[in-house]
Design a protein around this motif. Structure first.
Motif, PDB file in Angstrom:
ATOM      1  N   VAL A   1       0.964  -1.012  -0.076  1.00 42.58           N
ATOM      2  CA  VAL A   1       0.201   0.131   0.103  1.00 42.58           C
ATOM      3  C   VAL A   1       0.841   1.258  -0.020  1.00 42.58           C
ATOM      4  CG1 VAL A   1      -1.734   1.356   1.162  1.00 42.58           C
ATOM      5  CG2 VAL A   1      -1.696  -1.136   1.248  1.00 42.58           C
ATOM      6  N   MET A   2       0.506   2.040  -0.758  1.00 44.68           N
ATOM      7  CA  MET A   2       0.981   3.801  -0.931  1.00 44.68           C
ATOM      8  C   MET A   2      -0.127   4.424  -0.024  1.00 44.68           C
ATOM      9  SD  MET A   2       2.043   6.120  -4.226  1.00 44.68           S
ATOM     10  CE  MET A   2       3.641   5.345  -4.445  1.00 44.68           C
ATOM     11  N   PHE A   3       0.391   5.355   0.767  1.00 43.76           N
ATOM     12  CA  PHE A   3      -0.758   6.222   1.061  1.00 43.76           C
ATOM     13  C   PHE A   3      -0.062   7.745   0.994  1.00 43.76           C
ATOM     14  CE2 PHE A   3      -2.644   9.236   4.310  1.00 43.76           C
ATOM     15  CZ  PHE A   3      -4.009   9.186   4.294  1.00 43.76           C
TER      16      PHE A   3
ATOM     17  N   MET B   1       0.468   6.734   7.539  1.00 46.07           N
ATOM     18  CA  MET B   1       1.765   6.956   6.950  1.00 46.07           C
ATOM     19  C   MET B   1       2.950   5.844   7.521  1.00 46.07           C
ATOM     20  SD  MET B   1       1.633  10.797   5.481  1.00 46.07           S
ATOM     21  CE  MET B   1       2.924  10.776   4.400  1.00 46.07           C
ATOM     22  N   LYS B   2       2.890   5.910   8.706  1.00 46.38           N
ATOM     23  CA  LYS B   2       3.965   5.283   9.533  1.00 46.38           C
ATOM     24  C   LYS B   2       3.905   3.425   9.200  1.00 46.38           C
ATOM     25  CE  LYS B   2       5.075   8.660  13.026  1.00 46.38           C
ATOM     26  NZ  LYS B   2       4.825   8.746  14.465  1.00 46.38           N
ATOM     27  N   ARG B   3       2.660   2.984   8.878  1.00 48.54           N
ATOM     28  CA  ARG B   3       2.272   1.865   8.656  1.00 48.54           C
ATOM     29  C   ARG B   3       2.427   1.179   7.126  1.00 48.54           C
ATOM     30  NH1 ARG B   3      -1.934  -0.693  11.451  1.00 48.54           N
ATOM     31  NH2 ARG B   3      -1.627  -2.329   9.738  1.00 48.54           N
ATOM     32  N   VAL B   4       2.100   2.135   6.243  1.00 44.09           N
ATOM     33  CA  VAL B   4       2.342   1.638   4.962  1.00 44.09           C
ATOM     34  C   VAL B   4       3.394   1.525   4.460  1.00 44.09           C
ATOM     35  CG1 VAL B   4      -0.029   2.877   4.215  1.00 44.09           C
ATOM     36  CG2 VAL B   4       2.446   4.088   3.836  1.00 44.09           C
ATOM     37  N   GLY B   5       3.952   0.716   3.147  1.00 41.49           N
ATOM     38  CA  GLY B   5       5.018   0.387   2.599  1.00 41.49           C
ATOM     39  C   GLY B   5       5.736   1.441   2.162  1.00 41.49           C
ATOM     40  N   CYS B   6       4.867   2.442   1.310  1.00 36.60           N
ATOM     41  CA  CYS B   6       5.187   3.752   0.658  1.00 36.60           C
ATOM     42  C   CYS B   6       4.527   4.595   1.134  1.00 36.60           C
ATOM     43  CB  CYS B   6       5.217   3.339  -0.838  1.00 36.60           C
ATOM     44  SG  CYS B   6       5.966   4.613  -1.770  1.00 36.60           S
ATOM     45  N   ALA B   7       5.172   5.684   1.996  1.00 36.24           N
ATOM     46  CA  ALA B   7       4.467   6.753   2.258  1.00 36.24           C
ATOM     47  C   ALA B   7       4.761   7.928   1.525  1.00 36.24           C
ATOM     48  CB  ALA B   7       4.702   7.144   3.788  1.00 36.24           C
TER      49      ALA B   7
ATOM     50  N   TYR C   1       8.740   9.416  -0.405  1.00 39.06           N
ATOM     51  CA  TYR C   1       8.830  10.400  -1.292  1.00 39.06           C
ATOM     52  C   TYR C   1       8.039  11.608  -1.034  1.00 39.06           C
ATOM     53  CZ  TYR C   1       7.922  11.966  -6.092  1.00 39.06           C
ATOM     54  OH  TYR C   1       7.847  12.687  -7.346  1.00 39.06           O
ATOM     55  N   ILE C   2       8.734  12.866  -1.360  1.00 42.03           N
ATOM     56  CA  ILE C   2       8.231  14.075  -1.326  1.00 42.03           C
ATOM     57  C   ILE C   2       7.851  14.592  -2.973  1.00 42.03           C
ATOM     58  CG2 ILE C   2       8.161  16.408  -0.619  1.00 42.03           C
ATOM     59  CD1 ILE C   2      10.094  15.257   1.752  1.00 42.03           C
ATOM     60  N   SER C   3       6.776  14.714  -3.263  1.00 37.79           N
ATOM     61  CA  SER C   3       6.481  15.017  -4.672  1.00 37.79           C
ATOM     62  C   SER C   3       6.932  16.513  -4.807  1.00 37.79           C
ATOM     63  CB  SER C   3       4.869  15.098  -4.976  1.00 37.79           C
ATOM     64  OG  SER C   3       4.579  15.712  -6.330  1.00 37.79           O
ATOM     65  N   ASP C   4       7.376  16.990  -6.024  1.00 38.26           N
ATOM     66  CA  ASP C   4       7.678  18.145  -6.328  1.00 38.26           C
ATOM     67  C   ASP C   4       6.507  19.042  -6.389  1.00 38.26           C
ATOM     68  OD1 ASP C   4       6.880  17.373  -8.928  1.00 38.26           O
ATOM     69  OD2 ASP C   4       8.514  18.096  -9.885  1.00 38.26           O
ATOM     70  N   ARG C   5       5.233  18.641  -6.590  1.00 34.80           N
ATOM     71  CA  ARG C   5       4.128  19.297  -6.757  1.00 34.80           C
ATOM     72  C   ARG C   5       3.358  19.763  -5.324  1.00 34.80           C
ATOM     73  NH1 ARG C   5       2.655  16.528 -11.479  1.00 34.80           N
ATOM     74  NH2 ARG C   5       4.552  16.430 -12.733  1.00 34.80           N
TER      75      ARG C   5
END
Length: 172
Positions: free
Chosen positions: A103-105, A116-122, A138-142
């Motif tokens: 899961v990504m959140f 966010m601390k639980r998911v595989g991809c925050a 990951y921190i989006s550039d948007r």
């Protein structure tokens, strides 16, 4: 680029305010929040639904317009009025037999932290609060409301070979 094995991702879950809509909202004369949405986010969400990536919404807000928008794009799991988001998240895991690492959140503020601390991809927009940024892979550039959804979904679908892979990509 997201530093995670995106081939593992089976579900992408989003907060709404500050992620799929801008942080600043207008209020109607009745006091209902009026949100803006990003058309490119909408395209990516509907495509993801068509090609089998589970998309879900977990938001503390509770407005008919938000439900109508995302149902219209094919989103089946819309958890509104989620005061404690981790509860809604755990229900989705149970319902679909998902594991955290699948899961990504995408969130932006304190109510999103437990999930966010639980998911595989925050992931988060670039204008997320410091605490959320500190747990994000990951921190989006948007910034929120300006294509964050498209950014992360496109990366997942490209990694999985599902971006522009068939006729589903060329229509709504």
């Amino acid at each position: 680029m997201i530093d995670y094995d995106l081939k593992k991702i089976k579900a992408v879950l989003f907060d709404v305010d500050g992620v799929l809509s801008a942080e600043t909202i207008l209020l109607s004369s009745e006091g209902e929040p009026l949100r803006t949405v990003n058309i490119k986010d909408g395209y990516a969400i509907q495509l993801a639904c068509k090609v089998g990536l589970r998309i879900g919404i977990i938001t503390g807000g509770n407005t008919a317009a938000v439900r109508k928008r995302y149902e219209g794009l094919g989103v089946k799991d819309i958890c509104m009025g989620a005061g404690v988001k981790i509860t809604a998240y755990e229900e989705l895991l149970q319902r679909y037999g998902l594991k955290d690492e699948e899961v990504m959140f995408v969130g932006d503020d304190i109510p999103d932290l437990q999930v966010m601390k639980r998911v595989g991809c925050a992931c988060c927009p670039k204008d997320a609060c410091h605490d959320v940024k500190s747990v994000s892979i990951y921190i989006s550039d948007r910034i929120g409301g300006h294509g964050v959804g498209r950014d992360v979904i496109e990366q997942v679908l490209r990694a999985q070979g599902k971006w522009l892979c068939d006729e589903a990509a060329f229509g709504w």
